[in-house]
Design a protein around this motif. Sequence first.
Motif, short mmCIF file in Angstrom:
data_model
loop_
_atom_site.label_atom_id
_atom_site.label_comp_id
_atom_site.label_asym_id
_atom_site.label_seq_id
_atom_site.Cartn_x
_atom_site.Cartn_y
_atom_site.Cartn_z
N VAL A 121 0.86 -1.19 0.00
CA VAL A 121 0.00 0.00 0.00
C VAL A 121 0.89 1.24 0.00
CG1 VAL A 121 -1.75 1.29 1.27
CG2 VAL A 121 -1.83 -1.22 1.22
N PRO A 122 0.69 2.16 -0.93
CA PRO A 122 1.53 3.36 -0.99
C PRO A 122 1.17 4.32 0.14
CG PRO A 122 -0.21 3.49 -2.62
CD PRO A 122 -0.32 2.12 -1.98
N PRO A 123 2.06 5.32 0.35
CA PRO A 123 3.23 5.64 -0.46
C PRO A 123 4.47 4.89 0.00
CG PRO A 123 2.90 7.34 1.19
CD PRO A 123 1.76 6.37 1.36
N THR A 124 5.47 4.85 -0.90
CA THR A 124 6.80 4.36 -0.57
C THR A 124 7.79 5.49 -0.85
OG1 THR A 124 7.24 3.51 -2.80
CG2 THR A 124 6.14 2.02 -1.26
N GLU A 125 9.07 5.23 -0.68
CA GLU A 125 10.06 6.28 -0.93
C GLU A 125 10.05 6.72 -2.39
OE1 GLU A 125 13.94 5.26 0.32
OE2 GLU A 125 13.43 5.05 2.44
N GLU A 126 9.75 5.80 -3.30
CA GLU A 126 9.80 6.13 -4.72
C GLU A 126 8.43 6.40 -5.33
OE1 GLU A 126 11.01 3.26 -3.51
OE2 GLU A 126 13.18 3.59 -3.48
N CYS A 127 7.36 5.89 -4.73
CA CYS A 127 6.06 5.95 -5.38
C CYS A 127 4.98 6.51 -4.45
CB CYS A 127 5.63 4.56 -5.84
SG CYS A 127 6.79 3.81 -7.02
N ASP A 128 4.18 7.43 -4.99
CA ASP A 128 3.06 8.00 -4.26
C ASP A 128 1.81 7.16 -4.48
OD1 ASP A 128 4.64 10.12 -3.36
OD2 ASP A 128 4.25 11.26 -5.20
N VAL A 129 0.71 7.60 -3.88
CA VAL A 129 -0.57 6.91 -4.07
C VAL A 129 -1.00 7.08 -5.53
CG1 VAL A 129 -2.99 6.80 -3.38
CG2 VAL A 129 -1.21 7.32 -1.69
N PRO A 130 -1.36 5.99 -6.23
CA PRO A 130 -1.80 6.12 -7.62
C PRO A 130 -3.02 7.02 -7.72
CG PRO A 130 -1.35 3.83 -7.07
CD PRO A 130 -1.32 4.59 -5.78
N THR A 131 -3.04 7.87 -8.74
CA THR A 131 -4.17 8.77 -8.94
C THR A 131 -5.27 8.13 -9.76
OG1 THR A 131 -3.06 9.69 -10.88
CG2 THR A 131 -2.71 10.81 -8.78
N THR A 132 -4.94 7.08 -10.49
CA THR A 132 -5.94 6.38 -11.30
C THR A 132 -5.74 4.89 -11.13
OG1 THR A 132 -4.48 6.37 -13.23
CG2 THR A 132 -6.02 8.21 -13.03
N THR A 133 -6.77 4.15 -11.47
CA THR A 133 -6.67 2.70 -11.43
C THR A 133 -5.95 2.20 -12.66
OG1 THR A 133 -8.81 2.49 -12.51
CG2 THR A 133 -8.79 2.49 -10.09
N ALA A 134 -5.57 0.93 -12.64
CA ALA A 134 -4.86 0.34 -13.78
C ALA A 134 -5.77 0.35 -15.00
CB ALA A 134 -4.44 -1.09 -13.45
N PRO A 135 -5.22 0.56 -16.21
CA PRO A 135 -6.04 0.57 -17.42
C PRO A 135 -6.63 -0.80 -17.68
CG PRO A 135 -3.71 0.53 -17.98
CD PRO A 135 -3.80 0.73 -16.49
N PRO A 136 -7.78 -0.86 -18.37
CA PRO A 136 -8.36 -2.16 -18.71
C PRO A 136 -7.42 -2.95 -19.59
CG PRO A 136 -9.42 -0.37 -19.93
CD PRO A 136 -8.55 0.26 -18.90
N PRO A 137 -7.57 -4.29 -19.62
CA PRO A 137 -6.63 -5.14 -20.37
C PRO A 137 -6.48 -4.75 -21.83
CG PRO A 137 -8.05 -6.47 -18.96
CD PRO A 137 -8.58 -5.07 -18.89
N GLU A 138 -7.61 -4.40 -22.49
CA GLU A 138 -7.49 -4.08 -23.91
C GLU A 138 -6.68 -2.81 -24.14
OE1 GLU A 138 -11.51 -2.73 -22.30
OE2 GLU A 138 -10.26 -4.52 -22.28
N GLU A 139 -6.83 -1.82 -23.23
CA GLU A 139 -6.05 -0.59 -23.36
C GLU A 139 -4.58 -0.85 -23.07
OE1 GLU A 139 -5.69 3.80 -21.22
OE2 GLU A 139 -7.61 2.72 -21.20
N GLU A 140 -4.31 -1.71 -22.08
CA GLU A 140 -2.93 -2.04 -21.74
C GLU A 140 -2.25 -2.74 -22.90
OE1 GLU A 140 -0.56 -4.98 -18.64
OE2 GLU A 140 -2.59 -4.29 -18.19
#
Length: 243
Positions: free
Chosen positions: A194-213
């Motif tokens: 669960v973020p944050p970590t030293e390098e990464c903040d809390v994601p602002t969006t969810t992961a893209p759908p599989p077809e977009e990825e």
Amino acid sequence: SIFAVLLAVTFASCAQVEDPCKTKSRVVADDKYCDKYWECDNGQSIQYDCPNGLVFAGKHRGVTEGCDYPWRSNYCEYPKVQINPPIGTEHCDWLYGIFGHETSCTRYWTCWNGTATEQLCIGGLLYNENAHSCDWPENVDGCQKHPLCNDDPNGNVPLGKSCNRYWQCQGGYPRLQRCPAMLVFDRRSLRCVVPPTEECDVPTTTAPPPEEENQQDLRQGQQHKRPNGEYQDQGRQRQQSRN
């Protein structure tokens, strides 16, 4: 005269193959040597050499001048042989070809007219010298363990600066993974947290759908040179056979 003798030898050799001047393509393969071919030039059958390392594939075929890599198809099956000796340069066994790297299992060389260009296998693949392309590590003899997994054959490895993607080593073979939605990859614990970590903040969006990825991966992959290393060379002239 010398010219008459050479012309007689040319016609005597050509008599063993189909006359290219009587064919629609005006080009025919040599009957003995797969790296030579005959072409109708001003009504005469003239023998030409393929670029060093290539074999005749047919008019408008292959990577250049109607010639292709010998392992692409059955261009050079017994009893035909390559008669011209290899001309090697740095990293290149022949002037044209695709060759393994001297020290790396993830890199290889594409050689075009003696100039070597270093290429990189992506996506956890290794260079397979038998297939002349990038392949899964389990199919590559002598490189069974991918360098990414040297420290831990079953551990996780960060993927560059990515906050949600990472490599998961499975028996020494890396597989690209993505953290679940709203989690990030922690470079210290080497797991999704669960973020944050030293390098990464809390994601602002969810992961893209599989077809977009998949579309994003496709666009990124198109930025890399194809593993088979094909190029076009329109400026180089053909080399007429001296044999």
